[in-house]
Motif scaffolding. Structure first.
Motif, PDB file in Angstrom:
ATOM      1  N   SER A 100      38.314  11.384  18.334  1.00  0.00           N
ATOM      2  CA  SER A 100      37.014  11.553  17.689  1.00  0.00           C
ATOM      3  C   SER A 100      37.037  12.821  16.864  1.00  0.00           C
ATOM      4  O   SER A 100      37.725  13.788  17.199  1.00  0.00           O
ATOM      5  CB  SER A 100      35.889  11.611  18.725  1.00  0.00           C
ATOM      6  N   LYS A 122      24.294   6.441   6.790  1.00  0.00           N
ATOM      7  CA  LYS A 122      24.925   5.585   7.784  1.00  0.00           C
ATOM      8  C   LYS A 122      24.162   5.685   9.101  1.00  0.00           C
ATOM      9  O   LYS A 122      23.503   6.687   9.387  1.00  0.00           O
ATOM     10  CB  LYS A 122      26.390   5.999   8.017  1.00  0.00           C
ATOM     11  N   ASP A 126      28.060   2.246  12.561  1.00  0.00           N
ATOM     12  CA  ASP A 126      28.584   1.830  11.256  1.00  0.00           C
ATOM     13  C   ASP A 126      30.026   2.300  11.081  1.00  0.00           C
ATOM     14  O   ASP A 126      30.400   3.387  11.534  1.00  0.00           O
ATOM     15  CB  ASP A 126      27.742   2.407  10.122  1.00  0.00           C
ATOM     16  N   THR A 127      30.824   1.482  10.418  1.00  0.00           N
ATOM     17  CA  THR A 127      32.190   1.867  10.074  1.00  0.00           C
ATOM     18  C   THR A 127      32.162   2.722   8.818  1.00  0.00           C
ATOM     19  O   THR A 127      31.456   2.400   7.858  1.00  0.00           O
ATOM     20  CB  THR A 127      33.063   0.625   9.825  1.00  0.00           C
ATOM     21  N   ALA A 129      34.542   5.089   5.904  1.00  0.00           N
ATOM     22  CA  ALA A 129      35.851   5.407   5.338  1.00  0.00           C
ATOM     23  C   ALA A 129      35.932   6.909   5.091  1.00  0.00           C
ATOM     24  O   ALA A 129      34.901   7.581   4.967  1.00  0.00           O
ATOM     25  CB  ALA A 129      36.047   4.652   4.024  1.00  0.00           C
ATOM     26  N   ALA A 151      38.286   8.477   8.698  1.00  0.00           N
ATOM     27  CA  ALA A 151      37.806   7.099   8.819  1.00  0.00           C
ATOM     28  C   ALA A 151      37.568   6.771  10.285  1.00  0.00           C
ATOM     29  O   ALA A 151      38.192   7.341  11.178  1.00  0.00           O
ATOM     30  CB  ALA A 151      38.826   6.139   8.231  1.00  0.00           C
ATOM     31  N   GLY A 152      36.638   5.869  10.551  1.00  0.00           N
ATOM     32  CA  GLY A 152      36.362   5.464  11.926  1.00  0.00           C
ATOM     33  C   GLY A 152      34.989   4.854  12.050  1.00  0.00           C
ATOM     34  O   GLY A 152      34.484   4.232  11.105  1.00  0.00           O
ATOM     35  N   VAL A 153      34.384   5.049  13.214  1.00  0.00           N
ATOM     36  CA  VAL A 153      33.057   4.508  13.499  1.00  0.00           C
ATOM     37  C   VAL A 153      32.122   5.672  13.795  1.00  0.00           C
ATOM     38  O   VAL A 153      32.474   6.582  14.567  1.00  0.00           O
ATOM     39  CB  VAL A 153      33.091   3.541  14.698  1.00  0.00           C
ATOM     40  N   ILE A 174      32.557  11.120  14.665  1.00  0.00           N
ATOM     41  CA  ILE A 174      33.206   9.887  14.223  1.00  0.00           C
ATOM     42  C   ILE A 174      34.298   9.551  15.215  1.00  0.00           C
ATOM     43  O   ILE A 174      35.174  10.376  15.509  1.00  0.00           O
ATOM     44  CB  ILE A 174      33.808  10.043  12.819  1.00  0.00           C
ATOM     45  N   SER A 175      34.249   8.330  15.762  1.00  0.00           N
ATOM     46  CA  SER A 175      35.272   7.875  16.698  1.00  0.00           C
ATOM     47  C   SER A 175      36.370   7.166  15.929  1.00  0.00           C
ATOM     48  O   SER A 175      36.118   6.475  14.931  1.00  0.00           O
ATOM     49  CB  SER A 175      34.653   6.927  17.728  1.00  0.00           C
ATOM     50  N   SER A 177      37.969   4.599  16.736  1.00  0.00           N
ATOM     51  CA  SER A 177      37.812   3.144  16.817  1.00  0.00           C
ATOM     52  C   SER A 177      36.438   2.862  17.368  1.00  0.00           C
ATOM     53  O   SER A 177      35.702   3.746  17.748  1.00  0.00           O
ATOM     54  CB  SER A 177      38.876   2.526  17.730  1.00  0.00           C
ATOM     55  N   GLY A 178      36.087   1.582  17.421  1.00  0.00           N
ATOM     56  CA  GLY A 178      34.764   1.219  17.906  1.00  0.00           C
ATOM     57  C   GLY A 178      34.710   1.025  19.402  1.00  0.00           C
ATOM     58  O   GLY A 178      33.875   0.294  19.890  1.00  0.00           O
TER      59      GLY A 178
END
Length: 500
Positions: A100, A122, A126-127, A129, A151-153, A174-175, A177-178
């Motif tokens: 993260s 956002k 939300d994803t 970039a 980038a991430g979720v 921001i993680s 991945s989700g």
């Protein structure tokens, strides 16, 4: 392996120098533990560890200059990489759902210490970039868009819309991945609340903060930490050092808090109360400061715009075809003012203590009205520009001003200002100085009026001009001379070509 990269340094800041490394290869680091300190031409930026582990390789050594997003070091997962015990949930989250990354407030510029979150583009989940715009911050000078550092979720928003954040605050997480980083959020959010005061002794302050507190003799108990778990950052110490004594601070807001006159109930129900934007608050404060500081005086004259209008009408088609920009009146006024400032340099000077600083250049401020308030972008080195270059610069700055995209650097350093109230229909006004400048020229509406010319009454397009100046540095003779030179140059533009 996790990469440690240069964070976003702020608009118009493209590089930094690695000042100090607090860790060396092989040292165990915890999440958000300070690794190094970067110095830009405006502020000092501390770089936290994006994940727990062992510091592997230092790519950018002390003294090196690095660009935005440049690789500084690597962190390897390994033994001895145990995180600090204060926030276990926040450290475990990356293992479950990828690394993260914290979204921090970017560099806001010199003298700007806080901002208001105006809007989020956002939502959580939300994803995003890398470099995609996440939110917009509003300072007392400009609006700043905050891009995604990776980038991430979007896992967590820690500063919702309307909240005020300081220059070192965390905005979101921001993680990688989700994979449901949400459970870590309550623990991470709750930790500062509990650790800020009672558990502060277990939190390691930033090394630069400890050093600064020792230099200034400031007790850590008197400093409010804005970092993770109440960690004291360098900026917190600077704020504490500059903070006024408690008693004056408490009494300072009193004049602004004067009660309103009584309002009838039926009228109150029809009122609408809207909080002033930070920009509007700053405009109000600076204008009042200008009146309180400068010995401001205004002198007036009028100019016959016949020759300028004829010249513009004759060549505007060819001008636009060749240069790709319309020929307006601002370039004529800019040229005329540059010409007059050479003869009356005190109008292009400023007071610094007991000194007068004369500027051997002209950075022309051009006041522009925007939906959020008045801003003054600066056309640098206007004294060396052609008509086309001036028109292009004014058009570009004006568009950026209306879109809220001006950087602080674009609004600083002006030596003289033009204010065109005529575009709104103003016939006469007294413009207020833009400190620390000593002069501002107010332009007004062009209006046909009967004038006596060579014993005949003729109709001429006339404009009133108003020069407000600081009487501490500019005498009446200099102010009147400046205005007369502007008038002469506009009524006979050929004088500009001959430097008369």
């Amino acid at each position: 392996m996790t990469e440690v990269r240069v964070p976003t340094l702020g608009e118009s800041v493209t590089e930094a120098t690695v000042a100090t490394w607090f860790k060396k290869p092989g040292d165990a680091v915890a999440v958000d533990e300070m690794l190094c300190e970067l110095e830009t031409d405006k502020v000092t930026v501390e770089v936290p560890a994006p994940s727990a582990g062992v510091l592997g390789e230092i790519v950018a050594a002390e003294g090196e200059t690095v660009g935005v997003d440049a690789l500084l070091a690597t962190i390897n997962a390994g033994e001895g990489a145990a995180p600090a015990p204060a926030a276990p949930a926040a450290v475990e989250a990356p293992a479950a759902g990828g690394d993260s990354v914290d979204v921090m407030v970017p560099t806001l510029g010199e003298s700007v210490t806080e901002a208001t979150v105006s809007s989020w583009f956002k939502a959580v989940g939300d994803t995003v970039a890398q470099d995609e715009m996440l939110c917009e911050l509003e300072t007392d000078k400009v609006s700043v868009e905050v891009p995604a550092p990776a980038a991430g979720v979007l896992a967590e928003i820690t500063a919702p819309e309307g909240s005020t954040v300081d220059a070192t605050a965390k905005l979101a997480v921001i993680s990688g991945s989700g994979a449901a980083p949400a459970p870590a959020a309550p623990a991470a959010a709750q930790a500062p609340a509990t650790a800020t005061t009672p558990a502060r002794g277990d939190v390691e302050n930033a090394p630069s903060a400890n050093k600064l507190m020792a230099e200034k003799g400031i007790d850590a108990a008197n400093v409010a930490g804005s970092g993770r778990d109440g960690r004291i950052m360098k900026e917190d110490v600077l704020k504490a050092a500059l903070a006024p004594a408690p008693a004056p601070a408490a009494s300072a807001p009193a004049p602004a808090a004067a009660p309103r006159a009584p309002v009838a109930a039926e009228d109150a129900a029809r009122e609408e109360r809207v909080k002033m934007t930070r920009l509007r608050q700053t405009i109000a404060r600076r204008l009042k400061d200008s009146q309180n500081t400068a010995a401001m005086l205004t002198t007036y004259n009028e100019v016959d715009m016949t020759e300028v209008m004829a010249l513009r009408n004759q060549y505007k088609g060819d001008f636009e075809k060749k240069h790709g920009v319309r020929l307006g009146f601002m370039s004529f006024f800019t040229k005329a003012c540059v010409h007059a400032l050479k003869e009356v340099p005190e109008v292009n000077a400023e007071i610094d203590g007991t000194d007068i600083v004369y500027k051997n250049f002209v950075h022309m401020g051009v006041a522009a009205g925007t939906p959020t308030g008045l801003v003054v972008p600066v056309i640098r080195n206007a004294d060396g520009m052609s008509f086309a270059e001036i028109e292009k610069a004014i058009a570009e700055k004006g568009k950026r001003a209306r879109d809220g995209k001006l950087s602080m650097a674009e609004m600083q350093g002006g030596t003289f200002t033009l204010s065109n109230g005529g575009v709104y229909g103003s016939l006469m006004s007294s413009p207020i100085l833009n400190p620390p400048q000593s002069g501002i020229l107010g332009m007004h509406k062009i209006q046909d009026r009967p004038m006596a010319i060579n014993g005949q009454v003729v109709i001429r397009p006339m404009m009133y001009l108003a020069l407000s100046y600081d009487h501490r540095i500019v005498d009446g003779k200099g102010a009147v001379t400046f205005l007369v030179r502007v008038k002469e140059a506009l009524e006979d533009p050929r004088r500009l070509l001959m430097d008369l």
